[in-house]
Motif scaffolding. Structure first.
Motif, short mmCIF file in Angstrom:
data_model
loop_
_atom_site.label_atom_id
_atom_site.label_comp_id
_atom_site.label_asym_id
_atom_site.label_seq_id
_atom_site.Cartn_x
_atom_site.Cartn_y
_atom_site.Cartn_z
N GLY A 68 0.77 -1.24 0.00
CA GLY A 68 0.00 0.00 0.00
C GLY A 68 0.80 1.28 0.00
O GLY A 68 0.25 2.37 0.23
N ILE A 69 2.11 1.20 -0.25
CA ILE A 69 2.92 2.41 -0.29
C ILE A 69 2.60 3.19 -1.57
O ILE A 69 2.74 2.66 -2.67
CB ILE A 69 4.42 2.09 -0.21
N MET A 70 2.21 4.44 -1.38
CA MET A 70 1.79 5.29 -2.50
C MET A 70 2.82 6.39 -2.74
O MET A 70 3.66 6.68 -1.89
CB MET A 70 0.43 5.93 -2.18
N PRO A 71 2.78 7.03 -3.92
CA PRO A 71 3.68 8.16 -4.18
C PRO A 71 3.53 9.22 -3.09
O PRO A 71 2.42 9.56 -2.69
CB PRO A 71 3.21 8.68 -5.54
N GLY A 72 4.66 9.71 -2.60
CA GLY A 72 4.64 10.72 -1.55
C GLY A 72 4.66 10.18 -0.15
O GLY A 72 4.88 10.92 0.81
N ASP A 73 4.44 8.86 0.03
CA ASP A 73 4.51 8.25 1.37
C ASP A 73 5.96 8.22 1.84
O ASP A 73 6.89 8.06 1.04
CB ASP A 73 3.96 6.82 1.35
N SER A 74 6.16 8.31 3.14
CA SER A 74 7.49 8.27 3.73
C SER A 74 7.77 6.90 4.33
O SER A 74 6.95 6.37 5.09
CB SER A 74 7.64 9.34 4.81
#
Length: 604
Positions: A68-74
């Motif tokens: 579930g890691i999306m663009p912009g996630d840290s």
């Protein structure tokens, strides 16, 4: 700007790309190159080819997508330097997420501060110790979901999650990442204040990486180049060196254990190394102590003098007499070769950065055949922005700006940087961004000058300037660096702001002190308390202080010093990961010593 110098690009750089593209290009260009090498638990070295490592990164990236890691996630990493760190870093950034490095020495409270400021949603810890830090503050980190541990198969687990993600889905995510997208938030080590999160984009890194290949072709672009990297990858300079290795023709060796570093040099045989000045000082001191005080010691002492004299003549362009060349050649066989063997026998260049390098150390290594190419940079510039060239390097300077970078000196003598590698800004601190980056110029906080050829010389820190009670402006850096060349000194911090004279607080290195005492035929000490009161050690520190005082006027000289029975470490907050003293922390800690012992109040 009072002074300004731009080094032109020899060929244009398209920085509207992402960092994964550099790794991908290496795998396409030379798929069978040994790209990443590392020592296993049993001590044997293992390697990934460029194609194998790229595939490993893609597998991890797919797993991150599945979780579930999306663009912009840290995504945070708390671990020592390792191939796992490197692979995860590339995987995170390849899908538009942000890598948030955390030093393994950070406290749980620092972890909490970073995780909340960067809104970290997933974290990777090296082992139980690092995971425990996260668990202690996890309830206070609202965005944090998954935590994985390297020692418990974290990478295999993530890769397994990615089995259901197609190549097309990964490619779509990767190709959507542009140069303007953020790649990472790097938190400074805080040598001058509270750590700040610095936002660096893919374009920032792409530009300075490719500029580095153009600027240092002898170091990174010739065939069969090898770099042994042992600085923490949480430090932006180490991160940068990975990308330069991928973009050039370099095999990247990874090591995190300084206790095995000499053995690692011997096994890996680097062609160039990167280190902070303290590492080179330790190697010099170790060679000196190994020589001892007898005949071998006298030979080493004379060889040292000849090496430094050779370097000074080489730097000035002076013609060397034949008899001097013969003497240098003799010492090369007797002494210099064995010193070069310490680095594995293949090293051609070393890059020193992160702190000021004492010129006597630079002249020594230059004279034995290892030019220390001092460089300069900041986290805000993706690490480097200047470095000495391999041909025509000038000891005592931090070199020329990288191609495409402009340097300037403002009306207050502050060094400023402009170029495509200057950071996007300071995370969640727009007012700091406006203060530090003005009209495209990054104000570094360092004082310096630029000569007509573009070589930069640092003269001190703007905030570190000491103004004595007599109104004398003193920059402490040169004196501190000189004192720290003593084999017994770990750190030297000059004090004296608004005081009648300049003084210093000095910390010792217990292991190095005992090695030196043994070489001098003296009895070893049991602890730092004994060392700080030992008259032989005191005399050696006094010698180092006197030597440093020769560099400055009497008004700027160290008139008094105190040896403290304490160790300065990252753990107690006294030094940064690049081994720089945190001046304000140290002066605050020793305030009573400074006010009541060093500067005794006058009796009424």
């Amino acid at each position: 700007m009072q002074q300004e110098f731009t080094r032109a690009l020899e060929e244009p750089i398209d920085s509207d790309r992402n960092l994964f593209s550099i790794l991908q290009e290496r795998a396409q260009r030379a798929p069978n190159d040994s790209l990443v090498e590392y020592a296993g638990a049993e001590g044997a070295w293992h390697s990934f080819t460029a194609a194998e490592f790229t595939q490993k990164v893609i597998e991890l990236a797919k797993g991150l997508i599945a979780r579930g890691i999306m663009p912009g996630d840290s995504v945070a990493i708390i671990a020592h330097t390792s191939w796992q760190w490197t692979a995860l870093d590339m995987a995170i950034m390849s899908i538009g997420a942000l890598t948030v490095p955390v030093y393994e020495t950070n406290s749980p409270m620092q972890v909490k501060t970073i995780f909340n400021d960067a809104n970290v949603s997933m974290a990777f810890a090296e082992d139980d110790t690092q995971r425990d830090k996260i668990e202690l503050v996890r309830q206070d980190c609202q965005a944090l979901k998954d935590v994985y541990v390297f020692d418990f198969g974290a990478l295999d687990t993530i890769a397994a999650f990615g089995h259901g993600i197609s190549d097309e889905e990964f490619n779509e995510r990767e190709q959507a990442v542009k140069g303007s997208d953020l790649a990472t938030i790097v938190y400074t080590s805080g040598s001058t204040g509270t750590p700040k999160g610095i936002e660096l984009s893919h374009a920032n890194f792409i530009f300075i990486t490719l500029s580095g290949v153009h600027t240092m072709p002898d170091v990174v672009d010739k065939p069969n180049r090898r770099l042994l990297l042992f600085l923490p990858l949480a430090h932006v300079f180490a991160r940068y060196l990975q990308y330069v290795c991928f973009a050039g023709n370099v095999t990247l060796g990874l090591s995190s254990n300084l206790k095995t570093i000499l053995a690692d040099f011997g096994a890996f045989k680097p062609t160039f190394i990167l280190a902070v000045p303290r590492i080179f000082e330790k190697i010099y001191n170790a060679a000196s102590q190994k020589a001892g005080a007898g005949l071998t010691g006298r030979v080493f002492s004379r060889a040292t003098q000849v090496a430094r004299e050779w370097s000074r003549m080489q730097q000035s362009g002076e013609t060397m007499p034949l008899w001097f060349k013969v003497k240098h050649a003799v010492y090369n066989k007797l002494v210099y070769r064995s010193i070069m063997e310490v680095f594995g026998g293949k090293v051609e260049y070393a890059v020193s950065g992160g702190a000021p390098l004492d010129t006597s150390i630079a002249h020594f290594f230059n004279g034995v055949g290892l030019p220390l190419l001092e460089g300069y940079g900041m986290t805000e510039t993706c690490a480097p922005c200047a470095v000495n060239p391999t041909d025509g390097y000038r000891i005592g300077t931090v070199g020329l700006p990288f191609q495409g970078v402009t340097v300037g000196v403002d009306d207050e003598g502050e060094l400023c940087i402009k170029g495509r590698s200057v950071c996007v800004g300071y995370h969640n601190q727009p007012e700091v961004t406006r203060e530090q980056i003005v009209d495209g110029w990054l104000h570094t906080g360092d004082l310096g000058t630029i000569d007509d050829d573009g070589f930069i010389r640092l003269t001190g820190r703007k905030k570190d300037l000491i103004i004595t009670a007599g109104g004398k402006n003193v920059s402490p850096v040169e004196m501190e660096s000189s004192v720290m060349t003593s084999p017994v000194v770990s750190q030297c911090v000059v004090v004296g702001d608004r005081k009648p004279f300049i003084a210093a607080i000095i910390a010792l290195d217990l292991d190095e002190t005992n090695l030196w005492l043994r070489a001098e035929g003296a009895k070893e000490v049991q602890n730092l308390a004994q060392a700080s009161k030992n008259p032989i050690v005191y005399a050696e520190v006094e010698r180092a202080v006197n030597k440093a005082n020769e560099l400055v006027s009497r008004a700027e000289s160290i008139r008094k010093f105190e040896i403290v029975p304490d160790e300065f470490t990252e753990g107690n907050g006294m030094i940064t990961p690049s081994l720089k003293a945190k001046r304000q922390v140290i002066t605050d800690h020793y305030r009573e010593l400074i006010d009541t012992v060093i500067y005794k109040p006058r009796k009424a």
